[in-house]
Design an enzyme around this catalytic site. Structure first.
Site, PDB file in Angstrom:
ATOM      1  N   ASP A 159      -6.490  25.913  -5.454  1.00 19.43           N
ATOM      2  CA  ASP A 159      -7.654  26.346  -6.234  1.00 19.43           C
ATOM      3  C   ASP A 159      -7.857  25.302  -7.334  1.00 19.43           C
ATOM      4  OD1 ASP A 159      -5.714  26.917  -8.105  1.00 19.43           O
ATOM      5  OD2 ASP A 159      -6.225  29.043  -8.325  1.00 19.43           O
ATOM      6  N   CYS A 187      -1.627  26.665  -6.584  1.00 23.90           N
ATOM      7  CA  CYS A 187      -2.539  27.296  -7.551  1.00 23.90           C
ATOM      8  C   CYS A 187      -1.888  27.102  -8.920  1.00 23.90           C
ATOM      9  CB  CYS A 187      -2.824  28.755  -7.198  1.00 23.90           C
ATOM     10  SG  CYS A 187      -1.401  29.849  -7.117  1.00 23.90           S
ATOM     11  N   THR A 219       0.158  29.115 -10.775  1.00 26.77           N
ATOM     12  CA  THR A 219       1.580  29.494 -10.769  1.00 26.77           C
ATOM     13  C   THR A 219       2.227  29.374  -9.396  1.00 26.77           C
ATOM     14  OG1 THR A 219       0.977  31.769 -10.267  1.00 26.77           O
ATOM     15  CG2 THR A 219       1.217  31.191 -12.607  1.00 26.77           C
ATOM     16  N   HIS A 267      17.572  27.169   5.465  1.00 27.85           N
ATOM     17  CA  HIS A 267      17.939  28.549   5.797  1.00 27.85           C
ATOM     18  C   HIS A 267      16.766  29.424   6.205  1.00 27.85           C
ATOM     19  CE1 HIS A 267      22.142  28.761   3.669  1.00 27.85           C
ATOM     20  NE2 HIS A 267      22.013  27.699   4.452  1.00 27.85           N
ATOM     21  N   HIS A 311      20.925  31.570  10.968  1.00 27.48           N
ATOM     22  CA  HIS A 311      19.640  31.831  10.299  1.00 27.48           C
ATOM     23  C   HIS A 311      18.520  32.151  11.289  1.00 27.48           C
ATOM     24  CE1 HIS A 311      21.600  30.597   6.691  1.00 27.48           C
ATOM     25  NE2 HIS A 311      21.967  29.458   7.262  1.00 27.48           N
TER      26      HIS A 311
HETATM   27  C1  RB5 Z   1      -6.157  30.826 -11.921  1.00 23.48           C
HETATM   28  O1  RB5 Z   1      -6.418  31.004 -13.263  1.00 23.48           O
HETATM   29  C2  RB5 Z   1      -4.785  31.405 -11.569  1.00 23.48           C
HETATM   30  O2  RB5 Z   1      -4.818  32.793 -11.688  1.00 23.48           O
HETATM   31  C3  RB5 Z   1      -4.402  31.002 -10.157  1.00 23.48           C
HETATM   32  O3  RB5 Z   1      -4.420  29.622 -10.060  1.00 23.48           O
HETATM   33  C4  RB5 Z   1      -3.007  31.415  -9.709  1.00 23.48           C
HETATM   34  O4  RB5 Z   1      -2.046  31.034 -10.653  1.00 23.48           O
HETATM   35  C5  RB5 Z   1      -2.849  32.792  -9.240  1.00 23.48           C
HETATM   36  O5  RB5 Z   1      -1.784  33.209  -8.792  1.00 23.48           O
END
Ligand code: RB5
Length: 142
Positions: free
Chosen positions: A8, A66, A68, A99, A134
């Site tokens: 994203d 993304c 996080t 694994h 595994h």
């Molecule tokens: C975008 O602001 C953020 O929410 C997205 O990139 C991601 O981290 C969601 O899990």
């Protein structure tokens, strides 16, 4: 080997770095599922597209980024045959292949720097699945 990338807006810069890095190696076919700029974008459609490509065998591996990594990994792991690993350091990156036979590497563009991320990408793509005990564990995922 074909690798499909997706992000994203929050992962766009790191995805671009990964794309340039992989293309520069000259031996990996890279498919970019977007996004293609930093405009705010929902991550689920990109995660679905990359996961579908891996699940259907169009690509050997996927890389999703993304902010996080959490949202991308949650969506990717809903796809049959996709084993998405959210990693932010080298140990779990390596173990996800050895694994778990992970086939999608997920990272947080707001969590780690480019240098570490590129090392993780190289390690992920180069590490084989260990198999053995595994294999039967992975068979119980579905
Ligand atoms: C975008 O602001 C953020 O929410 C997205 O990139 C991601 O981290 C969601 O899990």
């Amino acid at each position: 080997m074909r690798v499909v990338l997706g992000s994203d807006h929050a992962g766009f810069d790191l995805k671009e770095a990964c794309r340039v890095h992989l293309l520069g190696q000259g031996k990996i076919e890279v498919k970019d599922a977007g996004v293609f700029n930093r405009d705010s974008a929902d991550y689920p459609p990109i995660a679905h597209e990359v996961s579908r490509a891996v699940s259907e065998g169009e690509a050997r591996f996927g890389i999703l980024i993304c902010g996080t990594g959490l949202g991308m990994s949650m969506v990717a792991n809903r796809h049959r045959g996709v084993r998405a690993a959210l990693c932010h350091e080298l140990f779990t990156t390596r173990m996800s292949r050895l694994h778990n036979d992970a086939n999608v590497l997920v990272m947080g563009g707001r969590v780690i720097g480019v240098g570490l991320a590129l090392e993780m990408v190289d390690l992920f793509l180069a590490t084989p699945f260990e198999g053995g005990r595994h294999t039967k564990r992975i068979a119980q995922f579905e």
